[in-house]
Motif scaffolding. Structure first.
Motif, PDB file in Angstrom:
ATOM      1  N   PHE A  42       0.812  -1.217   0.000  1.00 37.30           N
ATOM      2  CA  PHE A  42       0.000   0.000   0.000  1.00 37.30           C
ATOM      3  C   PHE A  42       0.846   1.268   0.000  1.00 37.30           C
ATOM      4  CE2 PHE A  42       0.279   1.185   4.529  1.00 37.30           C
ATOM      5  CZ  PHE A  42       0.722  -0.010   5.091  1.00 37.30           C
ATOM      6  N   SER A  43       0.270   2.284  -0.624  1.00 36.20           N
ATOM      7  CA  SER A  43       0.892   3.609  -0.679  1.00 36.20           C
ATOM      8  C   SER A  43      -0.125   4.594  -0.131  1.00 36.20           C
ATOM      9  CB  SER A  43       1.209   4.014  -2.116  1.00 36.20           C
ATOM     10  OG  SER A  43       1.732   2.934  -2.827  1.00 36.20           O
ATOM     11  N   ILE A  44       0.362   5.789   0.186  1.00 33.89           N
ATOM     12  CA  ILE A  44      -0.575   6.832   0.634  1.00 33.89           C
ATOM     13  C   ILE A  44      -0.393   8.079  -0.216  1.00 33.89           C
ATOM     14  CG2 ILE A  44      -0.774   6.034   2.996  1.00 33.89           C
ATOM     15  CD1 ILE A  44       1.224   8.367   3.715  1.00 33.89           C
ATOM     16  N   SER A  45      -1.472   8.839  -0.315  1.00 33.45           N
ATOM     17  CA  SER A  45      -1.382  10.097  -1.059  1.00 33.45           C
ATOM     18  C   SER A  45      -0.321  10.963  -0.381  1.00 33.45           C
ATOM     19  CB  SER A  45      -2.735  10.804  -1.025  1.00 33.45           C
ATOM     20  OG  SER A  45      -3.184  10.938   0.312  1.00 33.45           O
ATOM     21  N   CYS A  46       0.512  11.631  -1.177  1.00 34.15           N
ATOM     22  CA  CYS A  46       1.620  12.404  -0.596  1.00 34.15           C
ATOM     23  C   CYS A  46       1.056  13.511   0.300  1.00 34.15           C
ATOM     24  CB  CYS A  46       2.480  13.006  -1.696  1.00 34.15           C
ATOM     25  SG  CYS A  46       3.787  14.044  -1.021  1.00 34.15           S
ATOM     26  N   LEU A  82       5.152  -1.860   8.215  1.00 36.65           N
ATOM     27  CA  LEU A  82       5.742  -0.718   7.507  1.00 36.65           C
ATOM     28  C   LEU A  82       6.994  -0.256   8.235  1.00 36.65           C
ATOM     29  CD1 LEU A  82       4.807   2.023   9.269  1.00 36.65           C
ATOM     30  CD2 LEU A  82       2.657   1.521   8.151  1.00 36.65           C
ATOM     31  N   GLY A  83       7.791   0.550   7.523  1.00 37.02           N
ATOM     32  CA  GLY A  83       9.072   1.000   8.081  1.00 37.02           C
ATOM     33  C   GLY A  83       8.908   2.304   8.840  1.00 37.02           C
ATOM     34  N   LEU A  84       9.298   2.263  10.122  1.00 40.95           N
ATOM     35  CA  LEU A  84       9.172   3.478  10.932  1.00 40.95           C
ATOM     36  C   LEU A  84      10.193   4.539  10.541  1.00 40.95           C
ATOM     37  CD1 LEU A  84       8.475   2.381  14.611  1.00 40.95           C
ATOM     38  CD2 LEU A  84       7.006   3.681  13.074  1.00 40.95           C
ATOM     39  N   ASP A  85      11.378   4.081  10.118  1.00 41.39           N
ATOM     40  CA  ASP A  85      12.403   5.051   9.692  1.00 41.39           C
ATOM     41  C   ASP A  85      11.881   5.859   8.515  1.00 41.39           C
ATOM     42  OD1 ASP A  85      15.275   3.760  10.907  1.00 41.39           O
ATOM     43  OD2 ASP A  85      13.569   2.419  10.639  1.00 41.39           O
ATOM     44  N   ARG A  86      11.249   5.143   7.608  1.00 44.47           N
ATOM     45  CA  ARG A  86      10.759   5.823   6.411  1.00 44.47           C
ATOM     46  C   ARG A  86       9.666   6.832   6.761  1.00 44.47           C
ATOM     47  NH1 ARG A  86       9.599   2.178   1.255  1.00 44.47           N
ATOM     48  NH2 ARG A  86      11.760   1.582   1.667  1.00 44.47           N
ATOM     49  N   LEU A  87       8.855   6.435   7.734  1.00 41.28           N
ATOM     50  CA  LEU A  87       7.802   7.335   8.197  1.00 41.28           C
ATOM     51  C   LEU A  87       8.411   8.621   8.775  1.00 41.28           C
ATOM     52  CD1 LEU A  87       4.849   6.565   8.054  1.00 41.28           C
ATOM     53  CD2 LEU A  87       4.960   5.826  10.438  1.00 41.28           C
ATOM     54  N   ALA A  88       9.444   8.420   9.590  1.00 41.83           N
ATOM     55  CA  ALA A  88      10.123   9.582  10.203  1.00 41.83           C
ATOM     56  C   ALA A  88      10.808  10.419   9.122  1.00 41.83           C
ATOM     57  CB  ALA A  88      11.149   9.109  11.230  1.00 41.83           C
ATOM     58  N   MET A  89      11.384   9.754   8.124  1.00 40.70           N
ATOM     59  CA  MET A  89      12.063  10.492   7.048  1.00 40.70           C
ATOM     60  C   MET A  89      11.077  11.372   6.295  1.00 40.70           C
ATOM     61  SD  MET A  89      14.580   7.461   5.786  1.00 40.70           S
ATOM     62  CE  MET A  89      15.397   8.247   4.410  1.00 40.70           C
ATOM     63  N   HIS A  90       9.892  10.813   6.032  1.00 44.65           N
ATOM     64  CA  HIS A  90       8.883  11.608   5.329  1.00 44.65           C
ATOM     65  C   HIS A  90       8.430  12.780   6.191  1.00 44.65           C
ATOM     66  CE1 HIS A  90       8.638   9.221   1.830  1.00 44.65           C
ATOM     67  NE2 HIS A  90       8.124   8.148   2.405  1.00 44.65           N
ATOM     68  N   LYS A  91       8.137  12.490   7.455  1.00 44.86           N
ATOM     69  CA  LYS A  91       7.562  13.531   8.298  1.00 44.86           C
ATOM     70  C   LYS A  91       8.519  14.702   8.488  1.00 44.86           C
ATOM     71  CE  LYS A  91       4.886  14.368  12.385  1.00 44.86           C
ATOM     72  NZ  LYS A  91       3.897  13.799  13.254  1.00 44.86           N
ATOM     73  N   TYR A  92       9.804  14.390   8.680  1.00 47.36           N
ATOM     74  CA  TYR A  92      10.757  15.463   8.967  1.00 47.36           C
ATOM     75  C   TYR A  92      11.669  15.794   7.783  1.00 47.36           C
ATOM     76  CZ  TYR A  92       9.192  14.663  13.722  1.00 47.36           C
ATOM     77  OH  TYR A  92       8.414  14.533  14.836  1.00 47.36           O
ATOM     78  N   HIS A  93      11.327  15.268   6.603  1.00 47.09           N
ATOM     79  CA  HIS A  93      12.118  15.533   5.388  1.00 47.09           C
ATOM     80  C   HIS A  93      13.589  15.210   5.603  1.00 47.09           C
ATOM     81  CE1 HIS A  93       8.521  17.332   3.750  1.00 47.09           C
ATOM     82  NE2 HIS A  93       8.426  18.077   4.830  1.00 47.09           N
ATOM     83  N   ILE A  94      13.856  14.021   6.078  1.00 50.94           N
ATOM     84  CA  ILE A  94      15.236  13.580   6.298  1.00 50.94           C
ATOM     85  C   ILE A  94      15.677  12.797   5.062  1.00 50.94           C
ATOM     86  CG2 ILE A  94      16.705  12.093   7.721  1.00 50.94           C
ATOM     87  CD1 ILE A  94      14.637  12.749  10.021  1.00 50.94           C
ATOM     88  N   PRO A  95      16.758  13.201   4.412  1.00 45.99           N
ATOM     89  CA  PRO A  95      17.093  12.618   3.120  1.00 45.99           C
ATOM     90  C   PRO A  95      17.852  11.293   3.187  1.00 45.99           C
ATOM     91  CG  PRO A  95      18.607  14.400   3.652  1.00 45.99           C
ATOM     92  CD  PRO A  95      17.627  14.316   4.779  1.00 45.99           C
ATOM     93  N   SER A 103       8.964  17.028  -4.398  1.00 50.24           N
ATOM     94  CA  SER A 103      10.237  16.328  -4.220  1.00 50.24           C
ATOM     95  C   SER A 103      10.110  15.203  -3.196  1.00 50.24           C
ATOM     96  CB  SER A 103      11.333  17.314  -3.820  1.00 50.24           C
ATOM     97  OG  SER A 103      10.975  17.931  -2.613  1.00 50.24           O
ATOM     98  N   SER A 104       9.206  15.331  -2.219  1.00 55.86           N
ATOM     99  CA  SER A 104       9.050  14.284  -1.203  1.00 55.86           C
ATOM    100  C   SER A 104       8.580  12.970  -1.819  1.00 55.86           C
ATOM    101  CB  SER A 104       8.031  14.708  -0.155  1.00 55.86           C
ATOM    102  OG  SER A 104       8.565  15.705   0.669  1.00 55.86           O
ATOM    103  N   CYS A 105       7.685  13.070  -2.816  1.00 57.84           N
ATOM    104  CA  CYS A 105       7.150  11.837  -3.413  1.00 57.84           C
ATOM    105  C   CYS A 105       7.776  11.582  -4.784  1.00 57.84           C
ATOM    106  CB  CYS A 105       5.633  11.914  -3.511  1.00 57.84           C
ATOM    107  SG  CYS A 105       5.030  13.326  -4.455  1.00 57.84           S
ATOM    108  N   GLN A 106       8.857  12.242  -5.067  1.00 57.94           N
ATOM    109  CA  GLN A 106       9.551  12.120  -6.359  1.00 57.94           C
ATOM    110  C   GLN A 106       8.592  12.303  -7.528  1.00 57.94           C
ATOM    111  OE1 GLN A 106      11.111   8.413  -5.210  1.00 57.94           O
ATOM    112  NE2 GLN A 106      13.096   9.247  -4.622  1.00 57.94           N
ATOM    113  N   LYS A 107       7.732  13.272  -7.354  1.00 62.42           N
ATOM    114  CA  LYS A 107       6.766  13.669  -8.391  1.00 62.42           C
ATOM    115  C   LYS A 107       5.713  12.593  -8.698  1.00 62.42           C
ATOM    116  CE  LYS A 107       9.189  17.459 -10.232  1.00 62.42           C
ATOM    117  NZ  LYS A 107       9.378  18.054  -8.904  1.00 62.42           N
TER     118      LYS A 107
END
Ligand code: DAH
Length: 347
Positions: A265-269, A316-329, A278-282
């Motif tokens: 599953f994916s979620i709307s950006c 799901l990956g918690l790191d990825r969740l945190a990366m999205h929330k705080y824009h961590i590259p 840039s967060s969702c790579q367009k």
């Protein structure tokens, strides 16, 4: 010559005077005044010998007792002055304070707490399992028998010496949090509503988005009449609360041996309302994780009747969740201990 009244007067006077003393030198003066060679009390004691016996019997013990009491008070006051006096002298109340460097939470801990809070609100309890797992819990019980090709999906870190042991008991670093599902169901009867956050390990090279060690979040809900609609509701409710805006989910068919059907599953950006940024790579969508309806064989493995109970699971990956929330590259920032990174999360 001393009488009872006089003794009481001296005692009262001494008590008042000692109370006011703020320096050790004054204390010594006080001692001399009462207990010195010509001190008030000393003189009284000295006059005892001239008293009639009857009077001496009464006054003697009183005066001697008072001497002991004075000495005791003087000693205590001396210690107080020593301790307090030094502090008094060293405190400059006008001096600006020194900032104490307090610790704070790691961004992953912040996210973990938020996630647990949200799921608690949705009625999910937290379950935990060991990071060192047996082959049975990590694979077999999840419908992944030995030699099953799908085992290749998880690049496993086996622990030393484990090859020689009984196969089901071989030890590994868990490759996902799914074994906690098994452990929990074995020890609890349905209905089940849990999440299980935890660290997992993979024998993989690291790069910006991969690490050999990362955090996963497992979810499991089992009851009578659970369907994919419930899964979708929980995913959307959770992620909308997490990102603080309305989130839509998108499910596609996928394969995981412990669910049937299997989905990803994916979620709307959350940052561009699916317009592309840039967060969702367009793409407008963020990939989130895997999910599905728990495989009947998994339910049988833990002694549940799949005809009566069914449910969904997701990971799901918690790191990825945190990366999205705080824009961590870069996921590696979480683990390399660079304080310049960590300190940005001081709330
Ligand atoms: N354990 C899977 C992984 O590590 C993720 C996952 C997929 C968990 C589907 C689930 C599920 O509970 O139903 O890749």
């Amino acid at each position: 010559m001393a009488n009872q009244e006089e003794i009481k007067k001296v005692e009262l006077q001494f008590n008042q005077e000692i109370e006011k003393i703020g320096q050790e030198s004054d204390l010594e003066q006080l001692r001399i005044k009462y207990l010195g060679r010509k001190g008030l009390l000393t003189m009284m004691l000295r006059s005892l010998k001239d008293m009639p016996l009857e009077q001496r019997k009464v006054i003697g013990p009183m005066a001697n007792k008072l001497k002991e009491t004075f000495e005791h008070h003087l000693q205590i006051k001396k210690e107080e002055l020593k301790a307090g006096g030094e502090i008094k002298q060293s405190i400059d109340v006008t001096r600006p304070g020194k900032k104490i460097n307090l610790g704070h939470l790691h961004p992953l801990s912040i996210v973990l707490r938020q996630v647990v809070d949200i799921f608690n609100g949705l009625g999910f309890a937290v379950a935990e399992g060991p990071e060192i797992e047996t082959e049975y819990y990590n694979f077999d019980a999840l419908n992944l028998p030995a030699e099953h090709p799908a085992r290749d999906m998880w690049n496993t870190i086996w622990l030393d010496g484990s090859k020689s042991q009984n196969q089901k008991e071989r030890l590994l670093l868990r490759t996902h949090t799914s074994p906690v599902q098994i452990r929990y169901m074995q020890s609890h009867k349905p209905p089940v509503r849990i999440i299980s956050p935890g660290q997992v390990f993979r024998f993989e090279a690291t790069d910006q988005t991969h690490h050999f060690q990362f955090w996963q979040l497992e979810g499991l809900m089992i009851d009578e009449d659970i369907n994919l609609g419930h899964l979708r509701y929980i995913i959307e409710a959770f992620l909308s609360r997490f990102f603080g805006r309305k989130i839509q989910s998108r499910f596609e068919p996928s394969f995981f041996p412990f669910v049937e059907p299997g989905l990803q599953f994916s979620i709307s950006c959350p940052f561009c309302k699916s317009k592309g940024c840039s967060s969702c790579q367009k793409l407008g969508w963020l990939e989130m994780g895997g999910a599905g309806m728990v495989h009947p064989q998994v339910l049988r493995n833990v002694g549940y009747d799949p005809k009566k109970f069914q449910g969904f699971a997701f990971g799901l990956g918690l790191d990825r969740l945190a990366m999205h929330k705080y824009h961590i590259p870069d996921i590696r920032l979480f683990y390399n201990g660079d304080l310049r990174f960590i300190r940005q999360f001081k709330l």
